[in-house]
Design an enzyme around this catalytic site. Structure first.
Site, short mmCIF file in Angstrom:
data_model
loop_
_atom_site.label_atom_id
_atom_site.label_comp_id
_atom_site.label_asym_id
_atom_site.label_seq_id
_atom_site.Cartn_x
_atom_site.Cartn_y
_atom_site.Cartn_z
N GLU A 47 41.23 26.42 28.08
CA GLU A 47 40.75 27.21 29.08
C GLU A 47 39.34 27.83 28.83
O GLU A 47 38.55 26.85 29.14
CB GLU A 47 41.71 28.51 29.41
N GLU A 73 45.65 39.41 25.29
CA GLU A 73 45.79 39.03 27.09
C GLU A 73 46.76 39.98 27.60
O GLU A 73 46.69 40.36 28.71
CB GLU A 73 45.90 37.70 27.19
C1 RAM Z 1 44.35 32.97 32.91
C2 RAM Z 1 42.87 33.36 32.69
C3 RAM Z 1 42.35 34.58 33.04
C4 RAM Z 1 43.00 35.00 34.34
C5 RAM Z 1 43.45 34.15 35.27
C6 RAM Z 1 44.01 34.52 36.46
O1 RAM Z 1 44.59 31.83 33.03
O2 RAM Z 1 43.19 33.42 31.32
O3 RAM Z 1 42.42 35.58 32.17
O4 RAM Z 1 41.71 35.74 35.00
O5 RAM Z 1 44.59 33.43 34.44
#
Ligand code: RAM
Length: 925
Positions: A509, A779
């Site tokens: 990502e 996260e």
């Molecule tokens: C995830 C990303 C990010 C977020 C989006 C919606 O894949 O890591 O943190 O903003 O989704």
């Protein structure tokens, strides 16, 4: 015999110091000169500068006598010998003004390549003039495509059809070189260059810079940044060689999830233009063109951001960047004219650099492999010094954490292979650092080394890489876990400011997710000098805005899907406004105002009667979702409408600062209409959420963005407190709600509750991850637990800065430092000390200098040490039971020229404080 001298060096120095001080006080007009001169967003003597309409800033020296500025004069010239009296570009003349930051240049037009010298003097509060400052300078880069005669060059690496992971064509790194001859000695030499891809350049065997993966990541279809190197010292008279390596990087490597795009990427290329001034005054230019040669048979076989780098030492080409090399079997390159639509512009922020090194702390053995633990999750590359046997291949893997059974946890890298390989060409200790990839890791696993040797810590060192800005603030307290949280926040910043603000640095990502940026941006501005970084990325945001005003949810827009998300796209109003608050520079508002307006138009077109139906990722990753899974339970329409209103308000505020009164009124009215619709649609008469799921975040948005009429606010707050109580005094917020918690609880007088949430040890809370061993922000509130292991979801980054947004409140209210007026011209120092803390301090390097607030409580006595920088003033709020208990600098408080009592409440005293250093004391009981 000669007589020995009777003075020592020290006494001589002292004597000269005395003479200087005496003369200056006798003839006494001048005071100490200004310092830390910078241009535009804080550049110091830049070469290859982007801005030909720069602004100037400086700081006053910290001294007992210098409190403020009453006038200034700036002189600007083409040559330093012309300063200060014969400035040929601009003389501002003496301006009666307190302004010492962001003063616009108003002189002769500046051109590409121009070298500019400048200095300033100021007058203090008593009208005394300072000495002239040191002379600073800047040199402009190539400002437009017309300045380039060079061509894009490269080999057709697509033809080789090398397949990489996930079925995409990968482009082998290329080695490109050119020999050239100069007829005379060189007086000055500049290398202007960039790549479609990422590059590394050497001249005559010496690497030109420590830049990591230049030129960085911009919307490549529109703009690629160019870099200028002063290479005068690397050039010899006569024969010279330049050698460039180029790899796919973000340009044509695997990026994002659009598999179809990778197949169709353009081959990497470079462009460079060497410009020389020779001793005889002649100008010579050497450019990239058909005359260069190239090969893909070099040692870096493959290099991909997600997948890692493969290096074969057998293919090393000693001396290939020097004159002593035969390139007969290299191929001629293809050359392409630069097109008019893709703009080449000087880089407007600092490049990524290797900023620090982390040693291995512990070596762990596991069947046939060895794991090196740095004890800190970090981003960058390893520096490997490993014994190997000829022909063997070292495999280097990375992980952010180990599974409870000690095995490598890489599931959360998802499709990113994140593995480096090194094949040795002889027996012995190799030294290798991957060049065109980066990894997010705490652990490095090696296999394929010489197993007759015992692994030792010095085999692996972590090289931490991020954009080359300085850290700019400090926060510490008496509480170990709070300090760990601060450290995790700072490591989140170091790990995700890799030329663009990334969501995460390790999996497939690493994109510029706008929502994450919006949420963490304000905290980053306390911890580091990131104005250049954000200013630069906001240009990419502007360039990525869709015609209908939509802002993509990742910038650069590598997903090309024309999709938006409320709370994400609002980065375009939130970040410019916050930068303005922290810097006081209206340029950031001027630059981004049209984008804000476009985004509001898009909000409007995605709503009906001001109620939003815009797509959104919503309160992303809210804990305990009932229905919403990743998107949480807060109504998407409620969130869209709330951000519509909030962006309208920030745009109105921007219009006000820019003096656009009519538009200010228009956006204030828009805000009022949206707020009304929000209240009508989602709240009942008693201030309770109606029609959609009641969540903490729904109340937080209503209150933080001021969307309710007065009579409903108290009740809405009551319902918010109920929701928090229902959750056993725990947060239930995701990406969008979390940053609003501290603001709302603080503004509504619930600081005790905010402390409770912040110091919670159990899930979900900030300390929960710390209790599970986190060294960065995760996260998810529960990415891992000692009891249950990893969160089963693959989307589980252990370096995701969003929840680090709490850092802003830690600086502002625990430490106590906040701007009261844009740019800290007026500062608020108002810490809120509470249990369990007994001390805390915050310092921030503001545009005027260091401000600091440091408090301690001993036996109910409160002590606050404060530094207020020159040319500002501070409102200091001190908790105290009585005025008689209040002391300033050791004596009972009395008003004087520097200290004024401006307000008193039951339990605190508000002072207006002049620049200087103070110690305040008071009794709390
Ligand atoms: C995830 C990303 C990010 C977020 C989006 C919606 O894949 O890591 O943190 O903003 O989704």
């Amino acid at each position: 015999m000669k007589k020995k001298p009777t003075f020592s060096i020290t006494s001589l120095l002292f004597l000269s110091f005395l003479i200087v001080t005496l003369t200056s006080s006798l003839y006494g007009q001048t005071i100490e000169k200004a310092k830390e001169l910078s241009v535009s967003e804080g550049f110091i003597n830049p070469v290859g500068f982007y801005d030909n309409t720069p602004s100037f800033s400086w700081k006053l020296p910290v001294s007992e006598s210098i409190k403020s500025q009453t006038a200034y004069r700036i002189v600007v010239a083409t040559n330093k010998d012309l300063l200060p009296n014969s400035s040929d570009l601009w003389d501002s003349q003496k301006q009666n003004s307190e302004q010492s930051t962001w003063i616009n240049y108003r002189g002769v037009d500046l051109e590409s390549r121009q070298k500019v010298f400048w200095q300033i003097k100021y007058w203090d509060q008593d009208g005394k003039a300072s000495e002239w400052s040191d002379i600073n300078n800047f040199e402009l880069g190539l400002l437009s495509n017309e300045d380039w005669s060079a061509k894009w060059i490269g080999l057709d690496t697509k033809k080789e059809q090398v397949m990489g992971s996930q079925d995409n064509i990968v482009h082998r790194p290329q080695y490109l070189r050119k020999e050239f001859k100069l007829s005379n000695d060189v007086v000055s030499a500049r290398l202007y260059m960039t790549a479609k891809g990422v590059f590394d350049v050497s001249i005559n065997g010496t690497n030109v810079s420590g830049d990591v993966m230049p030129p960085g990541y911009t919307p490549y279809k529109k703009r690629i940044e160019t870099i200028t190197y002063n290479v005068t010292n690397l050039i010899a008279s006569g024969q010279n060689t330049i050698g460039v390596e180029v790899a796919p990087g973000w340009f044509s490597g695997r990026m994002g999830w659009m598999h179809s795009l990778w197949k169709d990427t353009e081959t990497p290329k470079v462009i460079c233009q060497l410009e020389f001034t020779l001793k005889d005054g002649s100008q010579v230019t050497v450019i990239s063109d058909e005359s260069w040669k190239g090969t893909t048979n070099g040692p870096i076989r493959l290099s991909e951001i997600y997948d890692g780098e493969t290096y074969d030492a057998n293919l090393e080409m000693p001396n290939w960047t020097t004159n002593q090399f035969n390139d007969n079997n290299w191929q001629p390159v293809n050359a392409f004219d630069i097109s008019g639509t893709l703009r080449l512009e000087p880089k407007r922020q600092t490049t990524v650099k290797a900023k620090m090194q982390l040693p291995t702390r512990e070596v762990l053995k596991k069947e046939g492999t060895t794991i090196f633990d740095l004890k800190q999750n970090m981003v960058g590359v390893p520096l490997l010094r490993v014994p190997m046997k000829k022909g063997e291949t070292l495999k280097v893997r990375f992980a952010e954490m180990l599974s409870p059974n000690g095995s490598f946890y890489t599931k959360n890298y998802r499709g990113a292979l994140s593995t480096d390989y090194y094949t040795a060409s002889e027996d012995g200790v190799i030294e290798y650092t991957p060049k065109f990839t980066f990894h997010g890791f705490r652990y490095v696993e090696l296999s394929g080394y010489d197993t007759t040797k015992e692994p030792s810590k010095d085999w692996v060192t972590g090289v931490v890489q991020y954009s080359d800005f300085e850290e700019n603030g400090t926060f510490t307290s008496s509480h170990e876990k709070l300090n760990q949280l601060q450290s995790n926040i700072v490591w989140g910043l170091r790990g995700n400011f890799f030329d663009i603000p990334t969501d995460c640095p390790q999996r497939d990502e690493r994109m510029g997710w706008t929502g994450d940026a919006q949420v963490f941006g304000p905290t980053s501005m306390f911890n580091a000098d990131v104005y250049k970084f954000w200013g630069s990325w906001l240009q990419s945001v502007r360039e990525s805005q869709y015609e209908n005003g939509g802002i993509p949810f990742v910038v650069p827009d590598v997903l090309y899907n024309n999709k938006v998300s409320s709370g994400w796209g609002d980065v375009c109003t939130i970040i410019p406004w916050k930068i303005y608050l922290r810097t006081g520079d209206i340029t950031i508002l001027e630059e981004n105002y049209e984008m804000m307006k476009g985004w509001l138009a898009h909000h409007k077109s995605s709503s009906k009667e001001y109620v939003s139906s815009m797509n959104t990722f919503a309160d992303w990753l809210q804990p305990y979702p009932v229905v919403g899974r990743n998107k949480g339970d807060t109504s998407q329409s409620l969130i869209g409408t709330a951000f519509f209103a909030h962006s309208a308000k920030l745009t109105a505020q921007t219009a006000a600062v820019l003096g656009k009164q009519e538009e200010q009124a228009e956006y204030e009215a828009l805000f009022a209409s949206v707020a009304k619709a929000f209240e009508r649609e989602f709240f009942d008469e008693t201030g309770k959420v109606k029609g959609v799921t009641e969540t903490q975040t729904s109340y937080l948005m209503a209150l933080a963005f001021d969307l309710l009429s007065e009579d409903k606010k108290d009740n809405a707050k009551k319902h918010l407190l109920e929701k928090i109580a229902e959750a056993d005094d725990h947060l239930r917020t995701g990406f969008l709600g979390t940053p609003l918690l501290s603001q709302v609880l603080d503004e509504t007088g619930e600081v005790n509750l905010m402390y409770k949430l912040l110091f919670n040890e159990t899930y979900p809370s900030w300390f929960y991850s710390i209790n599970q061993g986190a060294t960065t922000i995760w996260e998810r509130w529960n990415s891992y637990s000692k009891a249950e292991g990893f969160n089963p979801q693959k989307m589980n980054s252990l370096n995701h800065y969003a929840y680090g947004a709490i850092g802003e409140w830690m600086y502002e209210r625990i430490g106590g430092v906040a701007p009261l007026e844009a740019g800290y011209k007026k500062i608020r120092i108002a810490p809120k000390p509470r249990n369990p803390l007994t001390s805390a301090s915050a310092s921030v390097n503001t545009p005027y200098g260091m401000v600091s607030s440091s408090w301690e409580i001993v036996n109910d006595e409160f002590k606050l040490e404060v530094i207020v920088p020159p040319n500002t003033e501070a409102q200091v709020i001190i908790p105290a039971i009585s005025q008689s208990s209040l002391r300033a600098n050791g004596a009972v408080f009395e008003e004087d020229a520097s200290l004024k009592l401006t307000n008193r409440a039951n339990d605190s005293f508000e002072l207006l404080v002049a620049p200087g250093t103070y110690v305040f004391q008071s009794k709390l009981k």
